[in-house]
Design a protein around this motif. Sequence first.
Motif: not given
Length: 270
Positions: A130-138
């Motif tokens: 969603r807009r305002g959300g986050r993606i976190v990758m390792g």
Amino acid sequence: MNPNKALWEKGDFTQIAQTMRESGEQLVAQLGITNELMVLDLGCGDGTTAIPEARLGATVLGVDIASNLVKAGASRAQAEGLTNCSFQEGDATDLHALQDQHFDLVVSVFGAMFAPRPFDVAREMVRVTRRGGRIVMGNWIPGDPTLVAQILTISAAYTPPPPEGFISPMLWGVESHVIDRFEKAGIVPENISFRKDTFTFKAAYPPSQLVNTFKTYYGPTMNAFEAADKSGKALDLQHELEDLFTRQNQSPDPNVTSIPATFLRVTVLR
């Protein structure tokens, strides 16, 4: 059969994942998980980060290409009574079953980086956030001197060259490539940040036994040993990996394993 699916259904990655549980929990504890969050854990395996996310109260969907790992993750969630955590089979390059802008947080720790077509992976992760959300990758880092990058480097010397057009998953550990991929998915570079982080592989047995765990259960290492065996070099590969694991073990007890591995943590603001 999809080669990526075949790779991760080979062996039993849950045996490796058991050595990664503590670091998975530590990483999740830093992500600001709250009860109201909808979380997608992509390339989730058997839930090394998905299960801790659900324990913190988020509604979590784990998606993985390997059906055996999806089944294992669902069993773990059921055993803990985590009704807010579900698992399903899916491909990080095409998440057509998932709605646009549905998740507050998309997490992929050493998962989506192994999918082919990285630009499709970035586009799909952005699409479902969603807009305002986050993606976190390792993501593991190419050429890094610590464990996983060195396992893959050593193994590559014993295997045939990859097919034409192959894109190394390790490029997800290079900042410029990450920026390019997300920029083409509509993210401005200012919304992408990086930091080096550490995952520690821990086991109540010696490093040489952990080598055998990788040899027996980890698809890429299994493939390397199969290729090395055909050329009569399996013992050489065994010795190289045992030397690597022993040198990098930081446990004061030689019969216990604690090996840190550096990775690139990527945070994308949608």
